[in-house]
Design a protein around this motif. Structure first.
Motif, mmCIF file in Angstrom:
data_model
loop_
_atom_site.group_PDB
_atom_site.id
_atom_site.type_symbol
_atom_site.label_atom_id
_atom_site.label_comp_id
_atom_site.label_asym_id
_atom_site.label_seq_id
_atom_site.Cartn_x
_atom_site.Cartn_y
_atom_site.Cartn_z
ATOM 1 N N MET A 162 -14.314 -17.349 7.020
ATOM 2 C CA MET A 162 -14.699 -17.855 8.335
ATOM 3 C C MET A 162 -14.524 -19.358 8.408
ATOM 4 S SD MET A 162 -18.208 -15.693 9.114
ATOM 5 C CE MET A 162 -18.389 -16.457 10.727
ATOM 6 N N ASN A 163 -14.193 -19.833 9.610
ATOM 7 C CA ASN A 163 -14.143 -21.260 9.908
ATOM 8 C C ASN A 163 -14.870 -21.488 11.220
ATOM 9 O OD1 ASN A 163 -13.550 -23.944 10.308
ATOM 10 N ND2 ASN A 163 -11.412 -23.601 10.858
ATOM 11 N N ASP A 164 -16.056 -22.046 11.140
ATOM 12 C CA ASP A 164 -16.871 -22.281 12.326
ATOM 13 C C ASP A 164 -16.777 -23.706 12.835
ATOM 14 O OD1 ASP A 164 -17.747 -19.682 12.494
ATOM 15 O OD2 ASP A 164 -19.533 -20.022 11.281
ATOM 16 N N ALA A 165 -15.814 -24.454 12.333
ATOM 17 C CA ALA A 165 -15.594 -25.822 12.803
ATOM 18 C C ALA A 165 -14.094 -26.049 12.949
ATOM 19 C CB ALA A 165 -16.185 -26.830 11.815
ATOM 20 N N ILE A 166 -13.736 -27.109 13.622
ATOM 21 C CA ILE A 166 -12.316 -27.436 13.784
ATOM 22 C C ILE A 166 -11.945 -28.442 12.711
ATOM 23 C CG2 ILE A 166 -10.533 -28.180 15.382
ATOM 24 C CD1 ILE A 166 -12.017 -25.663 16.242
ATOM 25 N N PHE A 167 -11.710 -27.944 11.498
ATOM 26 C CA PHE A 167 -11.351 -28.938 10.496
ATOM 27 C C PHE A 167 -9.893 -29.324 10.623
ATOM 28 C CE2 PHE A 167 -9.734 -25.373 8.354
ATOM 29 C CZ PHE A 167 -10.622 -24.666 7.555
ATOM 30 N N PRO A 168 -9.524 -30.488 10.095
ATOM 31 C CA PRO A 168 -8.209 -31.066 10.375
ATOM 32 C C PRO A 168 -7.086 -30.372 9.611
ATOM 33 C CG PRO A 168 -9.398 -32.439 8.824
ATOM 34 C CD PRO A 168 -10.352 -31.379 9.262
ATOM 35 N N ASP A 221 -13.387 -8.205 10.855
ATOM 36 C CA ASP A 221 -12.143 -8.956 10.783
ATOM 37 C C ASP A 221 -11.909 -9.538 9.393
ATOM 38 O OD1 ASP A 221 -11.673 -8.435 13.395
ATOM 39 O OD2 ASP A 221 -12.102 -10.459 14.126
ATOM 40 N N TYR A 222 -10.614 -9.759 9.115
ATOM 41 C CA TYR A 222 -10.270 -10.502 7.918
ATOM 42 C C TYR A 222 -10.746 -11.947 8.038
ATOM 43 C CZ TYR A 222 -7.167 -6.664 6.586
ATOM 44 O OH TYR A 222 -6.655 -5.441 6.227
ATOM 45 N N ASP A 223 -10.507 -12.547 9.186
ATOM 46 C CA ASP A 223 -10.866 -13.944 9.373
ATOM 47 C C ASP A 223 -11.511 -14.148 10.735
ATOM 48 O OD1 ASP A 223 -8.670 -13.558 10.967
ATOM 49 O OD2 ASP A 223 -7.698 -15.434 10.448
ATOM 50 N N GLN A 224 -12.310 -15.201 10.822
ATOM 51 C CA GLN A 224 -12.909 -15.629 12.077
ATOM 52 C C GLN A 224 -12.764 -17.140 12.155
ATOM 53 O OE1 GLN A 224 -14.406 -14.353 14.765
ATOM 54 N NE2 GLN A 224 -14.310 -12.180 14.231
ATOM 55 N N GLY A 225 -12.283 -17.629 13.297
ATOM 56 C CA GLY A 225 -12.120 -19.059 13.485
ATOM 57 C C GLY A 225 -10.697 -19.502 13.243
ATOM 58 N N PRO A 226 -10.368 -20.732 13.619
ATOM 59 C CA PRO A 226 -8.986 -21.224 13.498
ATOM 60 C C PRO A 226 -8.620 -21.585 12.057
ATOM 61 C CG PRO A 226 -10.415 -22.942 14.376
ATOM 62 C CD PRO A 226 -11.256 -21.716 14.272
ATOM 63 N N PHE A 227 -7.551 -20.977 11.554
ATOM 64 C CA PHE A 227 -7.012 -21.311 10.235
ATOM 65 C C PHE A 227 -5.554 -21.739 10.309
ATOM 66 C CE2 PHE A 227 -10.674 -18.792 8.842
ATOM 67 C CZ PHE A 227 -11.139 -19.571 7.797
ATOM 68 N N ALA A 228 -4.795 -21.120 11.179
ATOM 69 C CA ALA A 228 -3.368 -21.446 11.274
ATOM 70 C C ALA A 228 -3.173 -22.933 11.545
ATOM 71 C CB ALA A 228 -2.718 -20.626 12.387
ATOM 72 N N GLY A 229 -2.287 -23.550 10.781
ATOM 73 C CA GLY A 229 -2.000 -24.964 10.947
ATOM 74 C C GLY A 229 -2.983 -25.892 10.279
ATOM 75 N N LYS A 230 -3.957 -25.342 9.546
ATOM 76 C CA LYS A 230 -4.989 -26.163 8.923
ATOM 77 C C LYS A 230 -4.768 -26.370 7.421
ATOM 78 C CE LYS A 230 -7.051 -26.360 12.868
ATOM 79 N NZ LYS A 230 -6.962 -27.608 13.672
ATOM 80 N N GLY A 280 -17.427 -13.704 2.757
ATOM 81 C CA GLY A 280 -17.239 -14.021 1.351
ATOM 82 C C GLY A 280 -17.212 -15.523 1.145
ATOM 83 N N ILE A 281 -16.481 -16.246 2.007
ATOM 84 C CA ILE A 281 -16.463 -17.699 1.995
ATOM 85 C C ILE A 281 -16.403 -18.184 3.431
ATOM 86 C CG2 ILE A 281 -13.942 -17.756 1.655
ATOM 87 C CD1 ILE A 281 -14.420 -20.379 0.040
ATOM 88 N N ARG A 282 -17.212 -19.175 3.756
ATOM 89 C CA ARG A 282 -17.315 -19.676 5.125
ATOM 90 C C ARG A 282 -17.231 -21.198 5.121
ATOM 91 N NH1 ARG A 282 -22.096 -22.366 8.035
ATOM 92 N NH2 ARG A 282 -21.729 -21.920 10.232
ATOM 93 N N PHE A 283 -16.541 -21.762 6.124
ATOM 94 C CA PHE A 283 -16.400 -23.203 6.284
ATOM 95 C C PHE A 283 -17.024 -23.626 7.602
ATOM 96 C CE2 PHE A 283 -12.906 -21.614 3.753
ATOM 97 C CZ PHE A 283 -12.856 -22.485 2.682
ATOM 98 N N ASN A 284 -17.708 -24.760 7.575
ATOM 99 C CA ASN A 284 -18.262 -25.332 8.804
ATOM 100 C C ASN A 284 -18.316 -26.849 8.640
ATOM 101 O OD1 ASN A 284 -19.418 -25.452 11.370
ATOM 102 N ND2 ASN A 284 -21.499 -25.386 10.541
ATOM 103 N N THR A 285 -17.143 -27.470 8.542
ATOM 104 C CA THR A 285 -17.068 -28.903 8.316
ATOM 105 C C THR A 285 -15.833 -29.472 8.996
ATOM 106 O OG1 THR A 285 -16.727 -30.622 6.638
ATOM 107 C CG2 THR A 285 -15.988 -28.397 6.078
ATOM 108 N N VAL A 286 -15.964 -30.638 9.586
ATOM 109 C CA VAL A 286 -14.829 -31.314 10.217
ATOM 110 C C VAL A 286 -14.225 -32.355 9.277
ATOM 111 C CG1 VAL A 286 -15.744 -30.958 12.538
ATOM 112 C CG2 VAL A 286 -16.330 -33.051 11.274
ATOM 113 N N ASP A 287 -14.778 -32.474 8.062
ATOM 114 C CA ASP A 287 -14.365 -33.530 7.140
ATOM 115 C C ASP A 287 -13.511 -33.041 5.983
ATOM 116 O OD1 ASP A 287 -16.003 -35.515 8.477
ATOM 117 O OD2 ASP A 287 -17.729 -34.512 7.585
#
Length: 611
Positions: free
Chosen positions: A497-503, A520-529, A464-471
């Motif tokens: 989804m989060n396909d990058a390690i954003f800060p 899955d509900y989510d893919q990629g790191p979200f916790a702590g972001k 539904g919404i996907r992120f792929n940015t480190v900025d």
């Protein structure tokens, strides 16, 4: 007919005037309550300025107003439009807009408006049965020429002072010949109607039953290669002593269709385009408005492309398709594509250096965007809307459907320059459905100023919404509804989804509903972001964010009204009612309907609708 009325007719017929009089007294005593007229709401207009003289019957330019509660019938009688408290001269269309089908449209010809002084914003008001709308939307009277073009009856005259009138229109919008490096005025026989315009002028195209297929500069239907409009308040050298945008407008209540079918020879680039980068740096190709057109282009640059920084394009109430790109693997744009803006005063693409309103893509119907075959082997690089570059973007009230060639909206900065980022995107009240990739893709170079709220995203093959940015920094994702995502049933795809390690601090995700069809509900790191709260998650698998990093969230059926018809309003017993957080209040002032204030009850509802 109500029961009392039927009784009156029976009494009148049986007992004559006396019986009718007695019954009338009874009726008067039992008068039914009058249902008040809902308050009309103006949401946006197609243009902001134009002449109040010239054009058809010397009545000035046409203006379209879009909103809700604008009445059911009686345009010009019970439904009236006023500008600066003066009623417009005449009414041309009343009905449904091209964008969202729940938004109404009124098109008028403004007329003299009491001959106000040029240059001052005048409030627009719609009155329905004596009930007045908001007056925060304005129209500014500015001098300008109105040129008509008819590809059946028109004639491209060989002088610079004849033709282009309503009764003697030009034939061509832009020819492939003509000056390419000047802002000068040329005869239509050399450059088409484009040769005659300056800032503040209008080209009104007629829809007389024949599609527009002619070619202008470099294989485009039109490329704004050697001219530009300018701000309403500033006379610009590129437009002589005039002010305001250059506008391309479809004639009211006619189907003006630009048909730029896919050309496998590569000799055709697209339909409507800004200038190339070199000429944009000279101040060309900016301050352009496009309204009330239907455009098909299956070629590389698609229906509309602002190129590498054609800033301040106002694109309203158009129907944009790339249906003929089914076999075109080189289509890498979208219904609307291009950069934000180039700033001549600094020589860089920098959204903070130029105080202008930026790009305005509102109320369009973008659909059937293809890229290669619709069998999963597409390059997925042809999107509903494609943003590539910094600027300011207002993108709202669009209907984006059947985007089989890519994402519903793609935000991606192509390049590594420190100035090449995507930022300041206000994306709200849009509907995205039936997408071959992700509904919303916030990708490489996406940086700051993202506000994504009150959108409905359904039936996406992937996220539904996907992120792929480190900025990314501080992106606000509020009160959206994502339903029936991951239709391809890919285990590597999440509803989000989060396909990058954003800060840390990259995202603020609140009051959203996520319902994937599977996976899955989510893919990629979200916790702590960032901040994740008051979201509702249902029907997915894997670790549930509601029990991990998304605080005060729910894992339950949202109880929509009718998912089979994609009526994603909340049922009265929905657990999402009053379960949101008011921390979004600075942004989310209403719901997807745009006329329902939030909150209605004890608290904010979760999702795009407020019950």
């Amino acid at each position: 007919m109500n029961k009392l009325s039927r009784m009156l007719l029976r009494v009148s017929g049986a007992g004559g005037a006396l019986a009718f009089s007695a019954a009338f007294s009874l009726a008067s005593a039992q008068t039914c309550p009058v249902v008040p007229t809902p308050t009309p709401v103006i949401l946006y207009t197609d243009i902001l300025s134009g002449p109040n003289t010239g054009g058809e019957n010397n009545k000035g330019i046409y203006l379209s107003i879009f909103g809700k509660n604008l009445g059911a019938s009686g345009i010009g009688t019970s439904i009236k439009v006023f500008i600066n408290n003066v009623e417009v001269d005449n009414y041309r269309y009343f009905g449904v807009s091209r964008g969202r089908q729940d938004i109404q449209q009124i098109t008028v010809q403004v007329g003299a408006l009491g001959s106000p002084a040029a240059g001052s914003p005048l409030p627009i008001r719609v009155s329905v049965n004596g009930v007045d709308s908001n007056t925060d939307k304005t129209f500014t009277v500015l001098p300008g020429n109105i040129y008509f073009v008819d590809n059946v009856k028109g004639v491209d005259t060989s002088t610079t002072n004849t033709g282009g009138t309503f009764t003697a229109p030009f034939r061509t919008v832009q020819k492939s010949t003509g000056a390419r490096l000047t802002f000068g005025i040329e005869a239509a026989s050399v450059s088409g109607a484009w040769g005659r315009v300056q800032a503040g002028d209008f080209i009104v195209m007629r829809g007389t039953g024949t599609a527009w297929t002619s070619k202008g500069y470099l294989g485009y239907f039109l490329q704004t290669l050697n001219k530009s409009g300018c701000p309403i308040s500033t006379a610009c050298a590129t437009g002589g002593n005039s002010k305001g945008p250059i506008t391309f407008m479809g004639y009211p209540n006619e189907d003006v269709f630009i048909n730029d079918v896919y050309d496998s020879s590569g000799s055709t680039n697209g339909a409507l385009s800004s200038a190339d980068y070199g000429r944009i740096t000279l101040g060309m190709g900016a301050w352009i408005s496009v309204t009330n057109l239907r455009v098909e282009s299956g070629n590389a640059d698609g229906p509309l492309n602002t190129q590498a920084g054609g800033n301040n394009w106002r694109v309203v109430n158009n129907e944009l398709t790339a249906a003929t790109a089914v076999g075109n693997a080189t289509a890498r744009g979208g219904g609307i594509a291009g950069d934000g803006h180039y700033c001549p005063s600094t020589g860089v693409e920098n959204s903070l250096a130029c105080p202008d309103p930026g790009q305005y893509y509102v109320g369009n119907y973008i659909h059937d965007i293809f890229n290669g075959p619709d069998d999963g082997s597409s390059n997925f690089e042809n999107h509903g809307i494609y943003i590539d570059g910094s600027g300011r973007y207002e993108i709202a009230y669009n209907r984006i459907s059947k985007i089989r060639g890519g994402n519903g909206i793609q935000m991606y900065a192509n390049g590594t320059s420190s100035n090449n980022n995507v930022d300041n995107v206000n994306f709200h009240h849009n509907i995205i459905q039936n997408v071959g990739k992700h509904g919303i893709n916030v990708a490489d170079g996406s940086r700051g100023g993202f506000v994504i709220w009150n959108n409905i995203v359904t039936d996406t093959d992937r996220a539904g919404i996907r992120f792929n940015t480190v900025d990314l920094a501080g992106a606000k994702i509020y009160n959206n509804t994502f339903y029936n995502t991951n239709l391809i049933n890919n285990a590597a795809v999440g509803a989000i989804m989060n396909d990058a390690i954003f800060p840390a601090g990259a995202i603020d995700l609140r009051n959203n509903i996520f319902v994937p069809i599977t996976g899955d509900y989510d893919q990629g790191p979200f916790a702590g972001k960032g901040t994740f709260s008051n979201n509702l998650w249902f029907s997915g698998t894997g670790t549930n964010p509601a029990t991990t990093y998304s605080t005060a969230s729910l894992q339950t059926n949202p109880l929509f009204f009718a998912v089979s018809g994609r009526n994603l309003r909340l049922a009265p017993t929905s657990p999402a009612v009053n379960a949101g957080t008011s921390a979004v209040s600075a942004v989310v002032i209403n719901d997807f309907d745009a006329i329902i204030a939030r909150p209605l009850g004890a608290g904010y509802d979760i999702g795009a609708y407020e019950k």
